[in-house]
Design a protein around this motif. Structure first.
Motif, PDB file in Angstrom:
ATOM      1  N   GLN A   1      46.004  43.563  30.889  1.00 38.03           N
ATOM      2  CA  GLN A   1      45.036  42.725  30.078  1.00 38.03           C
ATOM      3  C   GLN A   1      44.007  42.174  30.843  1.00 38.03           C
ATOM      4  OE1 GLN A   1      43.312  43.378  27.260  1.00 38.03           O
ATOM      5  NE2 GLN A   1      44.583  42.750  25.864  1.00 38.03           N
ATOM      6  N   VAL A   2      42.764  42.378  30.729  1.00 37.87           N
ATOM      7  CA  VAL A   2      41.664  41.633  31.240  1.00 37.87           C
ATOM      8  C   VAL A   2      41.468  40.071  30.819  1.00 37.87           C
ATOM      9  CG1 VAL A   2      39.237  41.499  32.169  1.00 37.87           C
ATOM     10  CG2 VAL A   2      40.660  43.712  32.164  1.00 37.87           C
ATOM     11  N   GLN A   3      41.543  39.275  31.759  1.00 38.09           N
ATOM     12  CA  GLN A   3      41.184  37.871  31.070  1.00 38.09           C
ATOM     13  C   GLN A   3      40.510  37.166  32.013  1.00 38.09           C
ATOM     14  OE1 GLN A   3      45.279  36.216  30.702  1.00 38.09           O
ATOM     15  NE2 GLN A   3      44.554  35.894  28.498  1.00 38.09           N
ATOM     16  N   LEU A   4      39.293  36.434  31.640  1.00 42.59           N
ATOM     17  CA  LEU A   4      38.554  35.462  32.153  1.00 42.59           C
ATOM     18  C   LEU A   4      38.543  34.202  31.723  1.00 42.59           C
ATOM     19  CD1 LEU A   4      35.085  37.791  32.588  1.00 42.59           C
ATOM     20  CD2 LEU A   4      37.047  37.477  34.321  1.00 42.59           C
ATOM     21  N   SER A  21      35.028  26.623  36.623  1.00 40.10           N
ATOM     22  CA  SER A  21      35.504  27.698  37.337  1.00 40.10           C
ATOM     23  C   SER A  21      36.014  28.634  36.249  1.00 40.10           C
ATOM     24  CB  SER A  21      36.990  26.956  37.796  1.00 40.10           C
ATOM     25  OG  SER A  21      36.793  25.998  38.666  1.00 40.10           O
ATOM     26  N   CYS A  22      36.286  29.934  36.923  1.00 37.85           N
ATOM     27  CA  CYS A  22      36.471  31.069  36.120  1.00 37.85           C
ATOM     28  C   CYS A  22      37.457  31.891  36.838  1.00 37.85           C
ATOM     29  CB  CYS A  22      35.267  31.935  35.585  1.00 37.85           C
ATOM     30  SG  CYS A  22      35.701  33.689  34.980  1.00 37.85           S
ATOM     31  N   ALA A  23      38.672  31.978  36.236  1.00 38.07           N
ATOM     32  CA  ALA A  23      39.763  32.598  36.836  1.00 38.07           C
ATOM     33  C   ALA A  23      39.999  33.879  36.230  1.00 38.07           C
ATOM     34  CB  ALA A  23      41.176  31.669  36.847  1.00 38.07           C
ATOM     35  N   ALA A  24      39.944  34.829  37.154  1.00 38.39           N
ATOM     36  CA  ALA A  24      40.048  36.281  36.356  1.00 38.39           C
ATOM     37  C   ALA A  24      41.383  37.007  36.750  1.00 38.39           C
ATOM     38  CB  ALA A  24      38.879  37.111  37.272  1.00 38.39           C
ATOM     39  N   SER A  25      41.799  37.597  35.892  1.00 37.42           N
ATOM     40  CA  SER A  25      43.135  38.489  35.988  1.00 37.42           C
ATOM     41  C   SER A  25      42.935  40.039  35.327  1.00 37.42           C
ATOM     42  CB  SER A  25      44.306  37.819  35.303  1.00 37.42           C
ATOM     43  OG  SER A  25      44.163  37.515  33.996  1.00 37.42           O
ATOM     44  N   ASN A  73      37.424  35.230  46.592  1.00 37.00           N
ATOM     45  CA  ASN A  73      38.186  36.575  46.258  1.00 37.00           C
ATOM     46  C   ASN A  73      39.723  36.234  46.444  1.00 37.00           C
ATOM     47  OD1 ASN A  73      35.719  37.561  45.627  1.00 37.00           O
ATOM     48  ND2 ASN A  73      35.453  38.660  47.814  1.00 37.00           N
ATOM     49  N   ALA A  74      40.117  35.287  47.320  1.00 33.59           N
ATOM     50  CA  ALA A  74      41.255  35.133  47.471  1.00 33.59           C
ATOM     51  C   ALA A  74      42.338  34.638  46.273  1.00 33.59           C
ATOM     52  CB  ALA A  74      41.768  34.358  48.921  1.00 33.59           C
ATOM     53  N   LYS A  75      41.234  33.759  45.692  1.00 36.56           N
ATOM     54  CA  LYS A  75      41.822  33.198  44.374  1.00 36.56           C
ATOM     55  C   LYS A  75      41.567  33.802  43.232  1.00 36.56           C
ATOM     56  CE  LYS A  75      42.306  28.374  46.359  1.00 36.56           C
ATOM     57  NZ  LYS A  75      41.852  27.065  46.369  1.00 36.56           N
ATOM     58  N   ASN A  76      40.678  34.777  43.026  1.00 38.15           N
ATOM     59  CA  ASN A  76      40.125  35.638  42.150  1.00 38.15           C
ATOM     60  C   ASN A  76      39.464  34.555  41.041  1.00 38.15           C
ATOM     61  OD1 ASN A  76      41.289  38.064  42.951  1.00 38.15           O
ATOM     62  ND2 ASN A  76      42.770  37.942  41.264  1.00 38.15           N
TER      63      ASN A  76
END
Length: 117
Positions: A1-4, A21-25, A73-76
């Motif tokens: 599932q995409v999450q922002l 901050s915006c953390a993406a997964s 990019n290392a922390k998405n």
């Protein structure tokens, strides 16, 4: 599932600073252009800043010179550093992701930024 997932919003006085901050997964982060939009009640959603997969950036005229977008990019994670905040910056700020090779787009739920005395 995409999450922002946005974080860092809140209440700040005029002239103050705030960092979002915006953390993406759920996505291959380095393959996505990332950005921030904002929307105040009664207003249209507007682009605040965009950072492409190359690191190239576009900053909206209304915030140019005050806001900075960056990505790790290392922390998405994508960031929006907001300085010299004005009451007219008050809005819900949304994280945005667009796949660089297709038309896939994703949005975060938004975080409230209120600039007021």
């Amino acid at each position: 599932q995409v999450q922002l997932v946005e974080s860092g919003g809140g209440l700040v006085q005029p002239g103050g600073s705030l960092t979002l901050s915006c953390a993406a997964s759920g996505i291959t982060f380095r393959g996505y252009h990332m950005g921030w939009y904002r929307q105040a009640p009664g207003n249209e959603r507007e682009l605040v800043a965009l950072i492409r997969i190359t690191g190239n950036t576009n900053i909206g005229d209304s915030v140019k010179g005050r806001f900075t977008i960056s990505r790790d990019n290392a922390k998405n994670t994508v960031y929006l550093q907001m300085n010299s905040l004005k009451p007219e910056d008050t809005a819900v700020y949304y994280c945005y992701a667009k796949y660089s090779l297709r038309s896939f787009e994703y949005w975060g739920q938004g975080t409230q930024v209120t600039v007021s005395s």
